[in-house]
Enzyme design. Sequence first.
Site, PDB file in Angstrom:
ATOM      1  N   ASP A  87      45.083  -5.367  -8.226  1.00  0.00           N
ATOM      2  CA  ASP A  87      46.184  -5.428  -9.198  1.00  0.00           C
ATOM      3  C   ASP A  87      46.379  -4.098  -9.915  1.00  0.00           C
ATOM      4  O   ASP A  87      47.440  -3.840 -10.486  1.00  0.00           O
ATOM      5  CB  ASP A  87      45.929  -6.560 -10.214  1.00  0.00           C
ATOM      6  CG  ASP A  87      44.551  -6.445 -10.835  1.00  0.00           C
ATOM      7  OD1 ASP A  87      44.326  -5.513 -11.614  1.00  0.00           O
ATOM      8  OD2 ASP A  87      43.677  -7.290 -10.524  1.00  0.00           O
ATOM      9  N   ASP A 156      35.343  -5.138  -9.299  1.00  0.00           N
ATOM     10  CA  ASP A 156      36.375  -5.996  -9.905  1.00  0.00           C
ATOM     11  C   ASP A 156      36.812  -6.970  -8.818  1.00  0.00           C
ATOM     12  O   ASP A 156      37.862  -6.835  -8.211  1.00  0.00           O
ATOM     13  CB  ASP A 156      37.534  -5.096 -10.352  1.00  0.00           C
ATOM     14  CG  ASP A 156      38.656  -5.876 -11.023  1.00  0.00           C
ATOM     15  OD1 ASP A 156      38.494  -7.094 -11.237  1.00  0.00           O
ATOM     16  OD2 ASP A 156      39.690  -5.266 -11.310  1.00  0.00           O
ATOM     17  N   SER A 157      35.955  -7.963  -8.594  1.00  0.00           N
ATOM     18  CA  SER A 157      36.115  -8.791  -7.397  1.00  0.00           C
ATOM     19  C   SER A 157      36.692 -10.158  -7.708  1.00  0.00           C
ATOM     20  O   SER A 157      36.721 -10.591  -8.855  1.00  0.00           O
ATOM     21  CB  SER A 157      34.742  -9.000  -6.766  1.00  0.00           C
ATOM     22  OG  SER A 157      33.952  -9.765  -7.646  1.00  0.00           O
ATOM     23  N   PRO A 163      35.942 -12.841   1.599  1.00  0.00           N
ATOM     24  CA  PRO A 163      35.475 -11.457   1.766  1.00  0.00           C
ATOM     25  C   PRO A 163      34.635 -10.952   0.595  1.00  0.00           C
ATOM     26  O   PRO A 163      33.994  -9.911   0.678  1.00  0.00           O
ATOM     27  CB  PRO A 163      36.773 -10.653   1.891  1.00  0.00           C
ATOM     28  CG  PRO A 163      37.828 -11.484   1.243  1.00  0.00           C
ATOM     29  CD  PRO A 163      37.410 -12.912   1.460  1.00  0.00           C
TER      30      PRO A 163
HETATM   31  N1  SAM Z   1      40.124  -9.729 -12.356  1.00  0.00           N
HETATM   32  C1  SAM Z   1      39.981 -10.625 -11.307  1.00  0.00           C
HETATM   33  C2  SAM Z   1      39.166 -11.842 -11.556  1.00  0.00           C
HETATM   34  O1  SAM Z   1      38.079 -11.772 -12.123  1.00  0.00           O
HETATM   35  O2  SAM Z   1      39.645 -12.924 -11.217  1.00  0.00           O
HETATM   36  C3  SAM Z   1      39.719  -9.953  -9.997  1.00  0.00           C
HETATM   37  C4  SAM Z   1      40.916  -9.116  -9.667  1.00  0.00           C
HETATM   38  S1  SAM Z   1      41.180  -8.391  -8.145  1.00  0.00           S
HETATM   39  C5  SAM Z   1      42.745  -9.071  -7.749  1.00  0.00           C
HETATM   40  C6  SAM Z   1      40.043  -8.985  -6.956  1.00  0.00           C
HETATM   41  C7  SAM Z   1      40.277  -8.336  -5.599  1.00  0.00           C
HETATM   42  O3  SAM Z   1      39.054  -8.212  -4.866  1.00  0.00           O
HETATM   43  C8  SAM Z   1      41.236  -9.103  -4.692  1.00  0.00           C
HETATM   44  O4  SAM Z   1      42.456  -8.434  -4.600  1.00  0.00           O
HETATM   45  C9  SAM Z   1      40.493  -9.144  -3.324  1.00  0.00           C
HETATM   46  O5  SAM Z   1      41.342  -8.906  -2.226  1.00  0.00           O
HETATM   47  C10 SAM Z   1      39.458  -8.041  -3.524  1.00  0.00           C
HETATM   48  N2  SAM Z   1      38.295  -8.134  -2.631  1.00  0.00           N
HETATM   49  C11 SAM Z   1      37.601  -9.266  -2.281  1.00  0.00           C
HETATM   50  N3  SAM Z   1      36.614  -8.952  -1.427  1.00  0.00           N
HETATM   51  C12 SAM Z   1      36.678  -7.597  -1.211  1.00  0.00           C
HETATM   52  C13 SAM Z   1      35.923  -6.682  -0.424  1.00  0.00           C
HETATM   53  N4  SAM Z   1      34.902  -7.087   0.336  1.00  0.00           N
HETATM   54  N5  SAM Z   1      36.269  -5.369  -0.462  1.00  0.00           N
HETATM   55  C14 SAM Z   1      37.305  -4.937  -1.233  1.00  0.00           C
HETATM   56  N6  SAM Z   1      38.059  -5.762  -1.998  1.00  0.00           N
HETATM   57  C15 SAM Z   1      37.746  -7.072  -1.988  1.00  0.00           C
END
Ligand code: SAM
Length: 280
Positions: A87, A156-157, A163
Amino acid sequence: MEGLWYTELQEPGVAISLETKTRLHAEQTDFQYLEVLDTKAYGRVLVLDGAIQTTVNDEFVYHEMITLVALNTHPNPENVLVVGGGDGGAIREIVKHPKVKKATLVEIDPAVINASKKYLPEISAGLNDPKAEVRIEDGIKHIADSKGKYDIIIVDSTDPVGPAVGLFEKTFYQGIFDALKDDGIFVAQTESPYLTAHLIKGVYKDVHSVFPITKLYLAYIPSYPGGMWSFTLGSKKYDPEAVDLKSIPETKTRYYTPQIHKAAFVLPVFVQELLKEALK
Ligand code: SAM
């Protein structure tokens, strides 16, 4: 969709409902089901696999707290990595910091970045900053390929499903330790002390076994399950509680202050007990 309610089933036995004006976007990406809603109470909301990720009205708490505590603990945070965070909210805060020279975002799903740029411009704005580099890559691979490179790494996952499962494992924290410079700092969002104590305990134990300094701190985020949210910080050298508050650069914030930097580490008894249990 006037008058319709969107319900997120959060943890077993708990849900949050938002009255929704309209659904602006919905798509099945290669990794998750992505929606953008326009809600009455929180404004626009990014939802992944039915879980609220960020809302325009309360995102500032999360994005300031996941970045500024580490940025203002490290005396020279020039090179910062965000894993996940498509985001763009964490990057927006990082590029504002006067000492940062480069902010790299490693996000696995380009659809999250595209939807955020289109529907959440106030959150994603930092992604266009000249200090920002956006890489579409698995964070686990990027960490494994990076050695002694970053001053700060922020995870920030999403929740540990799909994944993101590997982003909550001990081998990943060891990889982060190796990807940091000798005085580097790591921070991850680690969910709710009320509803996901088991997750906090597991992460705290693993980070503690890898980093010489491990601390948990809290912030209050209304749209997240339980409202009280935790972040786990691992540091090779600098103690976030020992920071001279007068050294913190003045930047425009809406939640974080030097006093909140200090106060965020003051934990209620039940959270202290949870961390003690984690190390038993
Ligand atoms: N603030 C948020 C929460 O706590 O709900 C998290 C925000 S952010 C949108 C999380 C992001 O992590 C997602 O867009 C997702 O695609 C990404 N993500 C998940 N696994 C990942 C990985 N192995 N490598 C890189 N990004 C990843």
